[in-house]
Design a protein around this motif. Sequence first.
Motif, short mmCIF file in Angstrom:
data_model
loop_
_atom_site.label_atom_id
_atom_site.label_comp_id
_atom_site.label_asym_id
_atom_site.label_seq_id
_atom_site.Cartn_x
_atom_site.Cartn_y
_atom_site.Cartn_z
N LEU A 192 -36.19 39.20 43.74
CA LEU A 192 -36.45 40.38 42.92
C LEU A 192 -35.50 41.51 43.27
O LEU A 192 -35.04 42.26 42.41
N SER A 208 -31.83 40.54 42.05
CA SER A 208 -31.60 40.57 40.61
C SER A 208 -31.65 42.00 40.06
O SER A 208 -31.31 42.24 38.91
N GLN A 217 -34.29 43.61 39.47
CA GLN A 217 -35.52 43.84 38.71
C GLN A 217 -36.48 44.75 39.48
O GLN A 217 -37.10 45.63 38.90
N ARG A 221 -35.61 48.42 39.30
CA ARG A 221 -35.91 49.02 38.00
C ARG A 221 -37.42 49.24 37.87
O ARG A 221 -37.87 50.33 37.50
N ASP A 222 -38.20 48.21 38.21
CA ASP A 222 -39.65 48.33 38.06
C ASP A 222 -40.22 49.43 38.96
O ASP A 222 -41.08 50.20 38.55
N GLU A 242 -42.01 47.07 31.62
CA GLU A 242 -41.40 47.27 32.93
C GLU A 242 -42.38 48.04 33.79
O GLU A 242 -43.37 48.58 33.31
N LEU A 270 -44.81 43.83 36.47
CA LEU A 270 -44.24 42.75 37.28
C LEU A 270 -45.34 41.78 37.73
O LEU A 270 -45.20 40.56 37.62
N ARG A 309 -44.24 35.49 43.13
CA ARG A 309 -43.74 36.77 42.66
C ARG A 309 -44.88 37.79 42.55
O ARG A 309 -44.70 38.98 42.84
#
Lengths: 559, 266
Positions: free
Chosen positions: A46, A49, A51, A54-55, A200, A205, A217
Amino acid sequence: MKRTRTLSVIGPLVLLLLWEAAVRFGWINRAFLPSPSEVFHSLGELIASGQLARDVSVSLIRIGAGFVLGALPAVGLGLLMGVSPVARALIQPFAAALYPVPKIALLPLIIVVLGLGETSKIATIAISVFFLVVLNVSASVLQVDNHYFEVARSFGARPRDLFWTVALPASLPGIMNSLKLGMGFALTLIVGVEFVGANEGIGWLIWNAYEVYAIDRMLAGLVVIALLGWLLTVALDELEYLLVPWQKPSRRIKEARVGKGMGVWWNAIRIWSYTAATIPVVLGGSIAAYEGRFHHPWWLLLALIGSIAIQAGTNLVNDYYDYKKGADGPQSLGNGGSIRRGELTPRQTLGGGLLAFTIGSVIGLYLVYVTGPFIFWLGLFSVLCGYFYTAGPFALAYVGLGEIAVFIFMGPVMVIGSYYVQTQHVSGLALLASLPVACLVAAILHANNLRDLDSDRQIGKRTLATLFGRAGANLEYYVLVGGTYISLAVLVVLGLVPWLTLISLLTLPLAIRLMRIVANEHEPIKLQPVLRLTGKLHMQFGALLVLGWVAAWAWSTFG
Amino acid sequence: MTPKINIDSLQVIYPGRGRNMPVEALAGVSLAIADGELVCVVGPSGCGKTTLLRILADLEQPTTGQAIIAPDESNRPLKGMVFQGAGLFPWMTVAQNVAYGLQLRGVAPRERLTRAQHWITTMGLERFAQSYPAQLSGGMQQRAGLARAFTYDPQVLLMDEPFGALDAQTRLILQATLLDLWEQARKTVVFVTHSIEEALTLGDRVVLMSARPGRILHEVMVPFARPRDPITLRTDPRFSALFAEVWGVLRAEVEHSRTAELEMAP
């Protein structure tokens, strides 16, 4: 004491090992509960990448906006209710009736009114924080001991004096507690809010992991939420200490009498050191310009302000911890700058530092929002290093890592970061082009350590200078200053950097003069100008270097 | 000469609530206090001596009668109070607490700190000026309370059992300190205490109050020359004689109030 601390570290570790073993040996079905190592692996993915960054930043912006929008009016109204029976009679029934309604139950209604966008999510958090805080604040005003009001009245306090000098300060601990509760609420709610109609955010997530049945995850998301909660609590504890210092007098160090005015802040944040924070940012922008990719002048300005803020925060926090370590030590030989000169109290200094970090973080979060997660990791890393430069048991500046940290951060990291803001790319050229500036900024710090070599040795502050000894430390200075010019020359000869940047060689006479002083002097008073002049050299060299890059861009565009 | 403080037939009745009967706290107290006089008020607990002080401080209103403090030419505040538990604000440093009265009067920050500093030094608190009250012992807190009152510099100082909560040794030291301060400032002081020794040590005059409802029973002029020393005073034969005289009057009152309490008990 020590033993219980060891146990509290070992306990969770043993539990993690047992869990890992249970999954590995098949005692637990890994489809339902993956092992810790798998969770950390997916956490790594995570992060890699982008992600997660951002989250997390999306969720933080929602929490922050909702918390501020809810808590600020709530504190004001709560205080009003606390001091005015009329206001209390008007608002209390309404607030008390709505308080027990689980605010997440209002989400559908809020979505109907405000739509599925950001507004409804922020509004849900704001509303729940509001009701919680308003009731708690008014209660804490009402709980203030009447005796204090009598004391104030015996000194002739008027109603507004009673408010400002008694009601408000006396209820601050209660207000801080209600803010902490509100923050807990906001954290709980963000997840629920993001389960519904979000694409998002950290709650999304977790929900998304559930929908695709990626339990590892999902657990990674939970770990992140726990960390976020812990960090926000720490931040509020710090704020509490700043606002309510009398609550924890043990943590407090003696506060000297202080002066007033902006001038002392100006000195404390050491404006001269700002070329160190601004040159790399401008350099990154000018490299982007040379490549014809200077698209966002406003973002360059933001990056500049952000890096100045983080620099200011670093300086202030360092003052605080230098002072504290010096003050706590057996010989009281810290160098707390403005604190020692009696211009600012330790508390003001730490507060100013944290405020500057906050401004830097807000700008940073915005840049993350518009340019992507790379800046998030860069910024997080920078703030942590700035904070732990002198704070904590492994303070970088105290274990001989100061120059290396400064070299990396005020060289490659900042140049690449600023370049990335313009281009959304990482570039090897930006890294290489930053090396001359990185050498010089490390030389500034080293000039400082060179001057303090003897006194640092006495208090046991380890710097590269104290480790190398006088001769080695002098050599280090030549290497850093010489390396500046040599690295630039090599880059030009290799054709990587435009030849016009050689204009910065105009500063060579100053550089040579400085190396001569270092070779001949070793008394602190004689070395004092070296520090100031190395800073000047950095500024002149950096400015000419930027000029060279910009001229090269103009040459290729208009020439 | 007109008295500095004129207390004229003060009566205070606390209205009853629910099943509680109304309580008469003061029953016609009259007292005149001269400018620069240090008067100690002694009486059994619950005799209304604190009520008397709170009326002088404008924290309470009498049911009938009046208490008037005559202002002098200066623009100093009329009255200031020292409380039993020092009453320091925990959210202010000692220096801020001491300067509080001046802050309310709108004195500029620099000047009020200079003036506060003077009394902080006099009280031997300079090392604690930037500490919070919670970091101080009870005795030091009360020193700060005294410094606050003297920095405020009122024409009349009202003291409500200021040393009541302190241990005997600290108490003796603070009595000596207060005598010192009073020699310097010569303020009009009304000092409420339940200790006869304390009253005889400090006062120019000792006023004895009866058990509730409070009335003035007796007055004693204290003959000892100033400046006084609390320890040598106690070796003076007149001290024991006065003590016996005061105790003789008070004893009956204390016993009377105890029997009254026992009768009221179910």
